[in-house]
Design an enzyme around this catalytic site. Structure first.
Site, PDB file in Angstrom:
ATOM      1  N   LYS A 174      14.218  74.639  81.685  1.00  0.00           N
ATOM      2  CA  LYS A 174      15.122  74.050  80.695  1.00  0.00           C
ATOM      3  C   LYS A 174      14.767  72.575  80.540  1.00  0.00           C
ATOM      4  CE  LYS A 174      20.087  73.085  80.172  1.00  0.00           C
ATOM      5  NZ  LYS A 174      21.394  73.180  80.861  1.00  0.00           N
ATOM      6  N   HIS A 193      30.541  70.975  86.751  1.00  0.00           N
ATOM      7  CA  HIS A 193      30.301  72.412  86.801  1.00  0.00           C
ATOM      8  C   HIS A 193      29.467  72.755  88.026  1.00  0.00           C
ATOM      9  CE1 HIS A 193      26.564  70.846  85.046  1.00  0.00           C
ATOM     10  NE2 HIS A 193      25.983  71.931  85.538  1.00  0.00           N
ATOM     11  N   ASP A 195      26.319  75.724  88.939  1.00  0.00           N
ATOM     12  CA  ASP A 195      25.362  76.553  88.205  1.00  0.00           C
ATOM     13  C   ASP A 195      25.613  78.026  88.484  1.00  0.00           C
ATOM     14  OD1 ASP A 195      24.198  74.272  87.216  1.00  0.00           O
ATOM     15  OD2 ASP A 195      22.442  74.332  88.531  1.00  0.00           O
ATOM     16  N   HIS A 249      28.414  69.319  89.992  1.00  0.00           N
ATOM     17  CA  HIS A 249      27.700  68.154  89.492  1.00  0.00           C
ATOM     18  C   HIS A 249      28.009  67.963  88.013  1.00  0.00           C
ATOM     19  CE1 HIS A 249      25.143  71.748  89.242  1.00  0.00           C
ATOM     20  NE2 HIS A 249      24.531  71.208  88.197  1.00  0.00           N
TER      21      HIS A 249
END
Length: 309
Positions: A174, A193, A195, A249
């Site tokens: 990404k 959030h 992952d 993070h």
């Protein structure tokens, strides 16, 4: 973002405490000490740096170079690898203003059977070569860390890789482009959030902006060309029955500088059922804390705020 899982509401801007994100030197000849350091960082932080990781600095420099060149293209040329408008079951391709301010480019880099070169930029003749070489190195690093995490639970060293899907484990590159933002308070680069996936490996340019949350503090992630950031994600948290922490993070914006990052998400395929590793519960009365889910179902539950366990 499909790879960025559960969003949280953490205190907005507490000052970081004296702790620093751990750094693990993989060149230490005592592999037991290295393994213990990785396990300890995964238990206490869920996020850590690795240095002397074996990935050539020149390869990392070239990866950043070809990625930066892509974002310097005119918009019409970037649209050549755009995510199709009618795509409903995949995330590969270029998108603008993804969840707010940033532009994203997603494409798989491993396994070869899952690569779709339709979404790989063609502007640089080196793009494919560099990304394929980086994929080989990041896969080797990922599998070594999975071995240490397995052994840290007293399991066979293949346990984590097998639990994530074995040879079907996928690696998703990404490229995230955060342009300068005149009012960062009104735009999150990425809100707090964890992952979705198993484990994430991240490099970035020199512009800071990523922060990790620990002990009620946001802590700056400091970039150094010699380091790769490792983030434990939701699937490893669940596979370990909660022993390894899924690191919360967020990404903040800079008012003047452009930030670009290159995370690689290591994840199961969508049909892979992932849950606490069964070997953890043989011979004792410890109960699983989490239900197993097909990865696609797990993402659906989290995305729509449905209960999981």
């Amino acid at each position: 973002m499909e790879m960025e899982g559960k969003q949280h509401r953490s205190p907005p801007s507490l000052l970081a405490g004296p702790e620093e994100i751990p750094v693990v030197d993989l060149s230490n000849p005592n592999e037991d000490l290295v393994a213990r350091a990785v396990v300890k960082a995964s238990e206490e932080w869920g996020i850590f740096y690795v240095v002397n990781h074996g990935i050539p600095p020149e390869l990392i420099r070239r990866l950043k170079e070809v990625g930066t060149e892509f974002y310097e293209l005119p918009e019409t040329e970037k649209e050549a690898v755009a995510k199709p408008d009618d795509s409903t079951d995949d995330i590969e391709g270029y998108t603008t203003n993804f969840k707010g301010w940033a532009d994203h480019l997603f494409h798989r880099i491993w396994p070869p059977s899952r690569i779709n070169y339709r979404f790989w930029p063609k502007n640089s003749p080196d793009y494919r070569e560099v990304n394929e070489e980086y994929a080989k190195h990041i896969k080797k690093l990922s599998e070594k860390i999975m071995e240490w995490l397995s052994e840290g639970l007293g399991l066979r060293h293949e346990a984590f890789k097998e639990g994530l899907g074995g040879d079907k484990v996928e690696y998703l590159m990404k490229l995230i482009f955060y342009p300068p933002c005149p009012d960062p308070d009104l735009n999150d680069g990425a809100p707090p959030h964890t992952d979705f996936n198993g484990i994430t490996f991240l490099i970035a340019n020199e512009v800071h902006g990523l922060e990790a949350f620990k002990d009620n503090h946001w802590i700056d992630v400091k970039y150094d060309d010699s380091m790769i950031l490792v983030i434990i994600a939701d699937q490893f948290h669940r596979m370990s029955n909660g022993k390894y922490k899924s690191a919360e993070h967020r990404a903040t914006m800079d008012t003047e500088k452009t930030r670009i990052s290159w995370p690689v998400f290591v994840e199961p395929n969508l049909d892979q059922v992932v849950g606490p590793l069964p070997e953890l519960f043989s011979g004792d009365d410890t109960a699983p804390k989490f239900k197993p889910y097909a990865y696609n179902d797990f993402k659906f539950h989290v995305r729509y705020g449905l209960p999981l366990d």
